[in-house]
Design a protein around this motif. Structure first.
Motif, PDB file in Angstrom:
ATOM      1  N   UNK A   1      62.945  78.436  17.047  1.00 32.02           N
ATOM      2  CA  UNK A   1      63.425  78.193  18.324  1.00 32.02           C
ATOM      3  C   UNK A   1      62.730  78.710  19.635  1.00 32.02           C
ATOM      4  N   UNK A   2      61.637  78.326  19.811  1.00 28.14           N
ATOM      5  CA  UNK A   2      60.826  78.462  20.884  1.00 28.14           C
ATOM      6  C   UNK A   2      61.633  78.394  22.496  1.00 28.14           C
ATOM      7  N   UNK A   3      61.440  79.171  23.333  1.00 25.10           N
ATOM      8  CA  UNK A   3      62.078  78.933  24.494  1.00 25.10           C
ATOM      9  C   UNK A   3      60.822  79.196  25.637  1.00 25.10           C
ATOM     10  N   UNK A   4      61.372  79.284  26.843  1.00 25.15           N
ATOM     11  CA  UNK A   4      60.284  79.005  27.812  1.00 25.15           C
ATOM     12  C   UNK A   4      59.728  80.518  28.157  1.00 25.15           C
ATOM     13  N   UNK A   5      60.580  81.693  27.565  1.00 26.78           N
ATOM     14  CA  UNK A   5      59.917  83.269  27.731  1.00 26.78           C
ATOM     15  C   UNK A   5      58.986  83.370  26.507  1.00 26.78           C
ATOM     16  N   UNK A   6      59.004  82.732  25.479  1.00 28.37           N
ATOM     17  CA  UNK A   6      58.027  82.641  24.284  1.00 28.37           C
ATOM     18  C   UNK A   6      56.778  82.192  24.645  1.00 28.37           C
ATOM     19  N   UNK A   7      56.749  80.897  25.343  1.00 29.75           N
ATOM     20  CA  UNK A   7      55.845  80.344  25.630  1.00 29.75           C
ATOM     21  C   UNK A   7      55.005  81.005  26.954  1.00 29.75           C
ATOM     22  N   UNK A   8      55.791  81.526  27.901  1.00 31.07           N
ATOM     23  CA  UNK A   8      55.215  82.293  29.038  1.00 31.07           C
ATOM     24  C   UNK A   8      54.392  83.627  28.461  1.00 31.07           C
ATOM     25  N   UNK A   9      55.055  84.157  27.451  1.00 29.42           N
ATOM     26  CA  UNK A   9      54.544  85.615  27.330  1.00 29.42           C
ATOM     27  C   UNK A   9      53.600  85.846  26.130  1.00 29.42           C
ATOM     28  N   UNK A  10      53.816  84.718  25.169  1.00 31.36           N
ATOM     29  CA  UNK A  10      52.999  85.014  23.862  1.00 31.36           C
ATOM     30  C   UNK A  10      52.111  83.657  23.718  1.00 31.36           C
ATOM     31  N   UNK A 203      64.262  78.200  32.155  1.00 29.24           N
ATOM     32  CA  UNK A 203      64.455  79.281  33.248  1.00 29.24           C
ATOM     33  C   UNK A 203      63.160  79.306  34.051  1.00 29.24           C
ATOM     34  N   UNK A 204      62.998  79.581  35.263  1.00 27.47           N
ATOM     35  CA  UNK A 204      61.713  79.687  35.940  1.00 27.47           C
ATOM     36  C   UNK A 204      62.155  80.157  37.169  1.00 27.47           C
ATOM     37  N   UNK A 205      60.896  79.997  38.116  1.00 20.84           N
ATOM     38  CA  UNK A 205      60.796  80.278  39.352  1.00 20.84           C
ATOM     39  C   UNK A 205      61.757  79.809  40.370  1.00 20.84           C
ATOM     40  N   UNK A 206      62.129  78.624  39.826  1.00 23.56           N
ATOM     41  CA  UNK A 206      62.987  77.707  40.926  1.00 23.56           C
ATOM     42  C   UNK A 206      64.510  77.712  40.194  1.00 23.56           C
ATOM     43  N   UNK A 207      64.482  78.245  38.968  1.00 19.94           N
ATOM     44  CA  UNK A 207      65.763  78.358  38.079  1.00 19.94           C
ATOM     45  C   UNK A 207      65.996  79.526  37.585  1.00 19.94           C
ATOM     46  N   UNK A 208      66.359  80.566  38.137  1.00 23.96           N
ATOM     47  CA  UNK A 208      66.240  81.840  37.541  1.00 23.96           C
ATOM     48  C   UNK A 208      67.449  82.083  36.507  1.00 23.96           C
ATOM     49  N   UNK A 209      67.196  82.928  35.258  1.00 23.48           N
ATOM     50  CA  UNK A 209      68.075  83.156  34.383  1.00 23.48           C
ATOM     51  C   UNK A 209      69.346  83.876  34.789  1.00 23.48           C
ATOM     52  N   UNK A 274      77.264 104.347  34.797  1.00 22.57           N
ATOM     53  CA  UNK A 274      76.172 103.748  35.245  1.00 22.57           C
ATOM     54  C   UNK A 274      76.437 102.297  35.527  1.00 22.57           C
ATOM     55  N   UNK A 275      75.950 101.692  36.677  1.00 18.66           N
ATOM     56  CA  UNK A 275      75.906  99.950  36.928  1.00 18.66           C
ATOM     57  C   UNK A 275      74.579  99.505  36.584  1.00 18.66           C
ATOM     58  N   UNK A 276      74.657  98.390  36.091  1.00 22.11           N
ATOM     59  CA  UNK A 276      73.215  97.896  35.691  1.00 22.11           C
ATOM     60  C   UNK A 276      73.372  96.315  35.830  1.00 22.11           C
ATOM     61  N   UNK A 277      72.103  95.800  36.167  1.00 24.03           N
ATOM     62  CA  UNK A 277      72.188  94.403  36.268  1.00 24.03           C
ATOM     63  C   UNK A 277      71.295  94.051  35.049  1.00 24.03           C
ATOM     64  N   UNK A 278      71.736  93.099  34.395  1.00 22.23           N
ATOM     65  CA  UNK A 278      71.281  92.527  32.993  1.00 22.23           C
ATOM     66  C   UNK A 278      71.298  91.190  32.923  1.00 22.23           C
ATOM     67  N   UNK A 279      70.527  90.600  31.965  1.00 22.61           N
ATOM     68  CA  UNK A 279      70.690  89.254  31.568  1.00 22.61           C
ATOM     69  C   UNK A 279      71.111  89.299  29.863  1.00 22.61           C
ATOM     70  N   UNK A 280      71.654  88.145  29.378  1.00 19.07           N
ATOM     71  CA  UNK A 280      72.235  88.180  28.191  1.00 19.07           C
ATOM     72  C   UNK A 280      70.912  87.869  27.048  1.00 19.07           C
ATOM     73  N   UNK A 281      71.037  88.582  25.964  1.00 23.07           N
ATOM     74  CA  UNK A 281      69.867  87.869  24.901  1.00 23.07           C
ATOM     75  C   UNK A 281      70.550  87.989  23.593  1.00 23.07           C
ATOM     76  N   UNK A 282      69.946  86.868  22.928  1.00 24.84           N
ATOM     77  CA  UNK A 282      70.603  86.695  21.240  1.00 24.84           C
ATOM     78  C   UNK A 282      69.447  87.702  20.709  1.00 24.84           C
ATOM     79  N   UNK A 283      69.769  88.470  19.575  1.00 26.40           N
ATOM     80  CA  UNK A 283      68.856  89.381  18.946  1.00 26.40           C
ATOM     81  C   UNK A 283      69.210  88.735  17.493  1.00 26.40           C
ATOM     82  N   UNK A 284      68.211  87.982  16.887  1.00 23.35           N
ATOM     83  CA  UNK A 284      68.473  87.637  15.589  1.00 23.35           C
ATOM     84  C   UNK A 284      67.505  88.474  14.466  1.00 23.35           C
TER      85      UNK A 284
END
Length: 295
Positions: A1-10, A203-209, A274-284
């Motif tokens: 299940x590759x996504x854009x983050x896997x491609x960008x970071x690894x 997601x990317x520069x013009x389509x933020x997560x 605390x108040x935080x800004x966050x994105x949702x992430x699936x941990x498998x």
């Protein structure tokens, strides 16, 4: 299940290392049709990427000594250079300097006997370095880039003059408000919500997560690791009746949060809310799916 983050970071950094280090292994790998040969070339690319990492760390250490010695961190735009650095990695060094000092940085090295080549980054993306450098472009031989990354070259004879120009710069930061898509409580944050947003990828520069605001979170546990910080937060999400005492009690929900910042940079209130800004992430893990927040 590759996504854009896997491609960008690894994946992309390994491919980039080929060009940065002046080798053509990446192209050769990408057009290779024989599987065994592709594996060999993949291993070569991995070695080259490790070499790139070593050279980057060495160059960063050398530049850091110059920054400290000359107190370049006192200026609003850090300009530092050294001869005999690998031209392919000065952009990464600039990014590391920018990340450490929270300022735009430009790192340069010699291109030939008469010319320096430089690379600039602004990791925080709170300064438009392209506009700044464009205003100074009459001092450069060549110049190009975009808002938060740029490259240039200039005559060695102008080195001291350009240093003085950068030392006198007054940086106007972008008016960046902490933007978020919606406010959620921990009850509303769910795997179902996360999966429903898959249609928005990539997601990317013009389509933020999508980024969410979570308010009034209490710290339950903190675990620091070398490369990240794990925090378990809880939040009051409603009231229920205790079947033993028949009294109303606050219902709390807990969630695990991950941040790649160190604890001292997160400014967490351990004893308060605390108040935080966050994105949702699936941990498998071992077939089990759990929701995480990425701060």
């Amino acid at each position: 299940n590759l996504n854009e983050q896997d491609i960008a970071y690894y994946i992309v950094p390994k491919i980039n290392s080929s060009g940065r280090m002046g080798e053509d292994i990446a192209l050769s790998l990408l057009i290779e049709e024989d599987e065994l040969e592709a594996i060999k070339k993949g291993e070569e690319l991995e070695k080259l990427n490790n070499k790139r990492k070593e050279e980057t760390e060495k160059a960063f250490s050398e530049i850091e000594k110059i920054i400290q010695k000359d107190k370049l961190y006192e200026y609003e735009y850090i300009l530092a250079g050294k001869e005999n650095l690998h031209e392919g990695i000065i952009g990464i060094v600039a990014a590391k300097v920018s990340e450490k000092y929270k300022k735009p940085a430009l790192i340069y090295t010699d291109k030939n006997e008469n010319e320096f080549v430089g690379s600039s980054r602004c990791v925080n993306q709170d300064v438009n370095i392209y506009d700044i450098l464009e205003d100074l472009s009459e001092n450069f031989i060549a110049f190009g880039g975009h808002d938060f990354a740029a490259g240039l070259s200039f005559e060695k004879s102008k080195e001291q003059e350009i240093h003085e120009i950068f030392k006198s710069l007054k940086i106007e930061k972008l008016d960046k408000i902490n933007e978020y898509n919606n406010e959620l409580n921990l009850n509303e944050a769910s795997i179902e919500l996360l999966k429903s947003m898959e249609i928005l990828r990539p997601y990317g520069n013009k389509n933020k997560e999508p980024k969410f605001l979570f308010r009034n979170l209490k710290v339950k546990n903190i675990m620091e690791r070398p490369n990240f910080t794990k925090i378990t937060f809880s939040q009051a999400v409603g009231y229920g009746t205790n079947t033993l005492t028949n009294k109303k009690e606050v219902i709390e929900k807990e969630i695990e949060c991950i941040s790649f910042k160190t604890l001292d940079k997160l400014n967490i209130n351990k004893n308060g809310l605390n108040n935080i800004f966050a994105t949702l992430n699936l941990n498998t893990f071992r077939g089990n799916e759990t929701l995480q927040l990425m701060i």
